[in-house]
Design a protein around this motif. Structure first.
Motif, PDB file in Angstrom:
ATOM      1  N   ALA A  20       0.819  -1.179   0.243  1.00  0.00           N
ATOM      2  CA  ALA A  20      -0.018   0.177   0.018  1.00  0.00           C
ATOM      3  C   ALA A  20       0.779   1.327  -0.055  1.00  0.00           C
ATOM      4  CB  ALA A  20      -0.819   0.083   1.193  1.00  0.00           C
ATOM      5  N   ASP A  21       2.014   1.187   0.983  1.00  0.00           N
ATOM      6  CA  ASP A  21       2.903   2.420   0.795  1.00  0.00           C
ATOM      7  C   ASP A  21       3.500   2.732  -0.526  1.00  0.00           C
ATOM      8  OD1 ASP A  21       2.479   2.817   3.381  1.00  0.00           O
ATOM      9  OD2 ASP A  21       4.282   1.745   4.102  1.00  0.00           O
ATOM     10  N   VAL A  22       3.722   1.520  -1.386  1.00  0.00           N
ATOM     11  CA  VAL A  22       4.359   1.648  -2.727  1.00  0.00           C
ATOM     12  C   VAL A  22       3.453   2.328  -3.616  1.00  0.00           C
ATOM     13  CG1 VAL A  22       5.298   0.636  -4.579  1.00  0.00           C
ATOM     14  CG2 VAL A  22       6.163  -0.127  -2.250  1.00  0.00           C
ATOM     15  N   VAL A  23       2.026   1.881  -3.575  1.00  0.00           N
ATOM     16  CA  VAL A  23       0.842   2.496  -4.413  1.00  0.00           C
ATOM     17  C   VAL A  23       0.853   3.942  -4.082  1.00  0.00           C
ATOM     18  CG1 VAL A  23      -1.503   2.400  -4.764  1.00  0.00           C
ATOM     19  CG2 VAL A  23      -0.037   0.316  -4.534  1.00  0.00           C
ATOM     20  N   ARG A  24       0.969   4.468  -2.597  1.00  0.00           N
ATOM     21  CA  ARG A  24       0.903   5.735  -2.426  1.00  0.00           C
ATOM     22  C   ARG A  24       1.804   6.557  -3.134  1.00  0.00           C
ATOM     23  NH1 ARG A  24      -0.313   3.594   2.725  1.00  0.00           N
ATOM     24  NH2 ARG A  24      -2.489   3.987   3.268  1.00  0.00           N
ATOM     25  N   GLN A  25       3.382   5.902  -2.982  1.00  0.00           N
ATOM     26  CA  GLN A  25       4.377   6.542  -3.547  1.00  0.00           C
ATOM     27  C   GLN A  25       4.238   6.859  -5.094  1.00  0.00           C
ATOM     28  OE1 GLN A  25       8.054   4.335  -2.316  1.00  0.00           O
ATOM     29  NE2 GLN A  25       7.329   4.531  -0.297  1.00  0.00           N
ATOM     30  N   LYS A  26       3.964   5.563  -5.730  1.00  0.00           N
ATOM     31  CA  LYS A  26       3.677   5.593  -7.224  1.00  0.00           C
ATOM     32  C   LYS A  26       2.812   6.499  -7.799  1.00  0.00           C
ATOM     33  CE  LYS A  26       4.374   3.700 -11.187  1.00  0.00           C
ATOM     34  NZ  LYS A  26       5.675   3.684 -12.151  1.00  0.00           N
ATOM     35  N   THR A  27       1.534   6.960  -7.196  1.00  0.00           N
ATOM     36  CA  THR A  27       0.567   7.450  -7.687  1.00  0.00           C
ATOM     37  C   THR A  27       0.300   8.972  -7.024  1.00  0.00           C
ATOM     38  OG1 THR A  27      -0.949   6.724  -5.721  1.00  0.00           O
ATOM     39  CG2 THR A  27      -0.977   5.702  -7.813  1.00  0.00           C
ATOM     40  N   GLY A  28       1.394   9.338  -6.030  1.00  0.00           N
ATOM     41  CA  GLY A  28       1.309  10.512  -5.369  1.00  0.00           C
ATOM     42  C   GLY A  28       0.151  10.921  -4.410  1.00  0.00           C
ATOM     43  N   ALA A  29      -0.502   9.715  -4.502  1.00  0.00           N
ATOM     44  CA  ALA A  29      -1.911   9.898  -3.518  1.00  0.00           C
ATOM     45  C   ALA A  29      -1.368   9.554  -1.905  1.00  0.00           C
ATOM     46  CB  ALA A  29      -2.911   8.901  -3.701  1.00  0.00           C
ATOM     47  N   LYS A  30      -0.785  10.528  -1.455  1.00  0.00           N
ATOM     48  CA  LYS A  30      -0.379  10.528   0.039  1.00  0.00           C
ATOM     49  C   LYS A  30      -1.392  10.070   0.963  1.00  0.00           C
ATOM     50  CE  LYS A  30       3.759  13.190  -0.960  1.00  0.00           C
ATOM     51  NZ  LYS A  30       4.544  14.487  -0.350  1.00  0.00           N
ATOM     52  N   LYS A  31      -2.510  10.513   0.686  1.00  0.00           N
ATOM     53  CA  LYS A  31      -3.699  10.491   1.635  1.00  0.00           C
ATOM     54  C   LYS A  31      -4.685   9.394   1.480  1.00  0.00           C
ATOM     55  CE  LYS A  31      -3.827  15.084   3.105  1.00  0.00           C
ATOM     56  NZ  LYS A  31      -4.667  16.374   3.218  1.00  0.00           N
ATOM     57  N   MET A  32      -4.154   8.428   0.151  1.00  0.00           N
ATOM     58  CA  MET A  32      -4.812   7.219  -0.164  1.00  0.00           C
ATOM     59  C   MET A  32      -5.466   6.298   1.215  1.00  0.00           C
ATOM     60  SD  MET A  32      -3.686   3.683  -2.046  1.00  0.00           S
ATOM     61  CE  MET A  32      -2.976   2.866  -0.382  1.00  0.00           C
ATOM     62  N   GLU A  33      -6.794   6.021   1.028  1.00  0.00           N
ATOM     63  CA  GLU A  33      -7.235   5.191   2.179  1.00  0.00           C
ATOM     64  C   GLU A  33      -7.267   3.820   1.731  1.00  0.00           C
ATOM     65  OE1 GLU A  33     -11.411   6.333   3.550  1.00  0.00           O
ATOM     66  OE2 GLU A  33     -10.622   8.596   2.976  1.00  0.00           O
ATOM     67  N   VAL A  34      -7.162   3.193   2.671  1.00  0.00           N
ATOM     68  CA  VAL A  34      -7.239   1.571   2.874  1.00  0.00           C
ATOM     69  C   VAL A  34      -8.852   0.728   3.115  1.00  0.00           C
ATOM     70  CG1 VAL A  34      -6.118  -0.739   3.157  1.00  0.00           C
ATOM     71  CG2 VAL A  34      -4.637   1.211   2.534  1.00  0.00           C
ATOM     72  N   GLU A  35      -9.351   0.008   2.515  1.00  0.00           N
ATOM     73  CA  GLU A  35     -10.695  -0.421   2.846  1.00  0.00           C
ATOM     74  C   GLU A  35     -10.425  -2.052   2.964  1.00  0.00           C
ATOM     75  OE1 GLU A  35     -15.048  -1.085   1.214  1.00  0.00           O
ATOM     76  OE2 GLU A  35     -14.158   0.464   0.124  1.00  0.00           O
ATOM     77  N   TYR A  36     -10.862  -2.540   4.054  1.00  0.00           N
ATOM     78  CA  TYR A  36     -10.477  -3.881   4.386  1.00  0.00           C
ATOM     79  C   TYR A  36     -11.892  -4.652   4.228  1.00  0.00           C
ATOM     80  CZ  TYR A  36      -6.183  -2.384   6.343  1.00  0.00           C
ATOM     81  OH  TYR A  36      -4.879  -1.796   6.481  1.00  0.00           O
ATOM     82  N   VAL A  37     -11.750  -5.788   3.369  1.00  0.00           N
ATOM     83  CA  VAL A  37     -12.748  -6.568   3.164  1.00  0.00           C
ATOM     84  C   VAL A  37     -12.752  -8.101   3.498  1.00  0.00           C
ATOM     85  CG1 VAL A  37     -14.458  -7.355   1.383  1.00  0.00           C
ATOM     86  CG2 VAL A  37     -13.854  -5.015   1.202  1.00  0.00           C
ATOM     87  N   MET A  38     -13.427  -8.530   4.417  1.00  0.00           N
ATOM     88  CA  MET A  38     -13.160  -9.666   4.959  1.00  0.00           C
ATOM     89  C   MET A  38     -14.014 -11.023   4.010  1.00  0.00           C
ATOM     90  SD  MET A  38     -13.770 -11.650   8.839  1.00  0.00           S
ATOM     91  CE  MET A  38     -15.409 -11.687   8.616  1.00  0.00           C
ATOM     92  N   VAL A  39     -13.274 -11.982   3.638  1.00  0.00           N
ATOM     93  CA  VAL A  39     -13.554 -13.017   2.634  1.00  0.00           C
ATOM     94  C   VAL A  39     -13.494 -14.479   3.331  1.00  0.00           C
ATOM     95  CG1 VAL A  39     -13.139 -11.536   0.460  1.00  0.00           C
ATOM     96  CG2 VAL A  39     -11.331 -12.922   1.546  1.00  0.00           C
TER      97      VAL A  39
END
Length: 286
Positions: free
Chosen positions: A58-77
């Motif tokens: 998730a941290d890498v995705v934030r860095q790659k996209t520049g979306a520093k405030k990106m939220e993470v949603e958790y879904v139980m499966v």
């Protein structure tokens, strides 16, 4: 209708990174009782070895996209809905204890394995069962939609063992069936069996026995239709392994006390995983 159709097509074609860059959330699927990979702690928060690795992703995705405030949603499966959740785009990553095999690769993709295990048997401590052959005429349980279940069914069929194989909805139900005597053994990845047994209300009542019935490379699952996202995930997993940054994360969950009962599993990195990590790849021979 034409405008709506065009909008839907554009939304469906949007990659994970494009969606995040536009302000969207990263959606992570997790398990309820896949200890120590992905499970709920006493506060009902998802924790585990795979969850920690996905936090790095998730941290890498934030860095790659520049979306520093990106939220993470958790879904139980549940076990039997993991693949469809990823395939239908309801989650971007499935962070748990899922085996990368040829059948599943037809519909989903996997990154580099974070663990290699094998299916063994969980029985009551006083029982003398050691092999699947010892269960002739007995009841064997496994979790619905898992590779150990399919392996047990195949062995039962090919070796004419006459074992009564039943499906449980999840790992918690399967282990309870063994404890209550509704099943004589539970076949599942041995690391999950150790984790489940160590965190039962009464420890020492169950034991893991037998040789590996299968070889299971466990990996984080993602869509096979988003090569850009997969490339980023693979690169970060490879970096974690090559830099050995993954080792303290592994030790945290396999050598040190873990919630909810803070009992250590005492499982150092196996020789199979050490060898595989010398040349980390998402390609597995299964």
């Amino acid at each position: 209708m034409l405008v709506l159709s065009a909008w839907l097509h554009q939304a469906q074609a949007q990659t994970v990174l494009e969606r995040i860059a536009a302000g969207g959330k990263l959606v992570i699927a997790h398990r309820e009782v896949s200890i120590p990979f992905s499970y709920l702690d006493a506060n009902k928060n998802p924790v585990g070895y795979a969850m920690d690795l996905c936090a790095k992703l998730a941290d890498v995705v934030r860095q790659k996209t520049g979306a520093k405030k990106m939220e993470v949603e958790y879904v139980m499966v549940a076990s039997n809905e993991r693949l469809s959740t990823i395939e239908k785009g309801k989650a971007d990553l499935e962070c748990g204890s899922t085996t990368n095999n040829a059948e599943r690769r037809q519909t989903v993709a996997f990154t580099i394995p974070h663990f290699i295990t094998g299916a063994r048997l969980l029985v009551r401590s006083g029982d003398t069962y050691e092999r699947i052959e010892d269960l002739q005429g007995k009841t064997l349980v496994s979790t619905k939609g898992t590779t150990p279940l399919k392996a047990a069914e195949q062995a039962n069929r090919e070796r004419l063992l006459r074992i009564n194989i039943v499906e449980a909805a999840d790992n918690a139900q399967a282990i309870e069936m063994v404890e209550k005597g509704d099943a004589d053994a539970f076949v599942m990845d041995d690391v999950l069996l150790y984790g489940l047994a160590a965190n039962r209300p009464k420890t020492g009542k169950l034991k893991v026995v037998g040789k590996f019935l299968t070889t299971e490379p466990l990996a984080i699952m993602l869509s096979k239709n988003d090569p850009e996202f997969k490339k980023l995930v693979d690169e970060e997993m490879r970096r974690l392994i090559v830099s050995k940054e993954i080792i303290p994360i592994y030790n945290k969950w396999f050598l040190k006390p873990i919630p909810p009962k803070y009992t250590p599993l005492n499982m150092p990195v196996s020789y199979l995983l050490k060898d595989f990590w010398k040349y980390p790849t998402d390609v597995v021979p299964f």
